[in-house]
Design an enzyme around this catalytic site. Structure first.
Site, short mmCIF file in Angstrom:
data_model
loop_
_atom_site.label_atom_id
_atom_site.label_comp_id
_atom_site.label_asym_id
_atom_site.label_seq_id
_atom_site.Cartn_x
_atom_site.Cartn_y
_atom_site.Cartn_z
N HIS A 224 0.88 -1.09 0.14
CA HIS A 224 -0.19 0.26 -0.30
C HIS A 224 1.14 1.70 0.21
CE1 HIS A 224 -3.54 -2.81 1.75
NE2 HIS A 224 -4.16 -2.07 0.58
N ASP A 251 -0.75 -3.33 5.58
CA ASP A 251 -0.41 -3.79 4.93
C ASP A 251 -0.14 -5.84 5.11
OD1 ASP A 251 0.62 -3.23 2.61
OD2 ASP A 251 2.44 -1.79 3.11
#
Length: 332
Positions: A224, A251
């Protein structure tokens, strides 16, 4: 007579306008506080898990088993969940069976029957947010404590749980996914008041340690990437108020990053179920102490002078250990 009538009409208009503002603009109020009654002369022990709710699949059950083993050895005080509690779209209603399928019936170890302090993730916002916030969930399982933002006072440490999803612009621009923004709109005042609340609470805190918990990444080598809205709005508050660590999920990995300028430790524990193999971005090797792209969880022990961190994989193997001391100099 005309002057008096106009004045009265004007007052009436002002009153209605004021009432309208009260109704639609969130007011600035202190964050709700919870108290953990422990022994300040004894270490505080807890586990951190995120991105887990997949009805036992993607090794969620395996991670839960190892959490139970470590939780027993550490005699943990509680569990922190960093959000994305139920995939793919949160809970659909208060009596959604996913609450049992992904939580109650998965984390069954005796050591995990402690309070779970929980924030919302972006996938939780795709469902009915109030279903997770409802006090009815705690009647089903006394462990469940979930609010948008709140404070946990554990004497030597205070935890500041922050609702990070409303900060992210792309969710509001999304045409493909619907998010439940009830309780958040209008967004501007909601975020402004939340930031003021967090800043004020951190400034007033007398705890030896201050730790902030949110769902979204701030510094990460994961898929991300950094959440720029939090870098802009939240990080200055963390730095100003001497926050030792920011703990997050989002994440699907385990990470330990130390910001070389501020000394803040960024701890990602988002390996509760589905992981992303091979997804890593370049990061300063002086800052990146751990990146593990797989399932697992984090164990933390806090004393007056030290925070000990241990990251475990889904088989219970130790991946990384480190400590934060009071001067924030790590022993990597």
């Amino acid at each position: 007579m005309t002057s008096s009538l106009n004045q009265g009409t004007l007052c009436h208009v002002i009153f209605i306008a004021s009432l309208f503002c009260v109704l639609v603009i969130p007011s600035l109020a202190e964050l709700q506080r919870f108290k953990h009654n422990g022994n300040s002369n004894q270490p505080l022990n807890f586990l951190v898990i995120g991105d887990w709710g997949r009805k036992g699949t993607y090794n969620q059950s395996l991670v839960a088993k190892q959490m139970g083993i470590v939780g027993r050895k550490q005699n943990i005080d509680f569990v922190i969940s960093t959000g994305d509690n139920f995939y793919d779209s949160g809970l659909t209603k208060v009596d959604d069976p996913a609450f049992y399928d992904s939580f109650v019936n998965i984390y069954t170890a005796p050591s995990l029957q402690k309070t779970w302090y929980t924030v919302l993730g972006n996938h939780d916002y795709r469902g009915v947010v109030e279903a997770q916030l409802s006090p009815l969930q705690r009647k089903k399982d006394r462990r469940w404590v979930c609010l948008r933002s709140f404070i946990l006072d554990a004497e030597i440490v205070e935890f500041f749980f922050v609702d990070t999803t409303p900060f992210v612009n792309k969710y509001f621009d999304s045409k493909k996914v619907a998010y439940d923004w009830k309780g958040v709109l209008p967004r501007g005042p909601y975020l402004s008041n939340l930031l003021k609340d967090v800043d004020s609470a951190l400034a007033k805190s007398k705890a030896q340690w201050k730790i902030v918990v949110g769902h979204h990444t701030i510094k990460t080598a994961g898929l991300h990437g950094n959440t720029v809205e939090l870098e802009d709005k939240l990080v200055p508050i963390l730095k100003k108020n001497n926050v030792a660590a920011y703990i997050n999920g989002h994440d699907h990995c385990l990470e330990h990053i130390i910001d070389q300028k501020s000394g803040i430790h960024y701890l990602t524990s988002g390996g509760g179920s589905k992981a992303w193999r091979g997804e890593i971005k370049k990061l300063d090797p002086q800052e990146l102490k751990l990146y593990y792209d797989g399932q697992g969880f984090l164990s933390v022990q806090i004393t007056k002078t030290k925070v000990d961190l241990v990251f475990y994989d889904a088989l219970g193997r130790v991946l990384h250990t480190s400590s934060i001391t009071k001067n924030l100099k790590p022993k990597a």
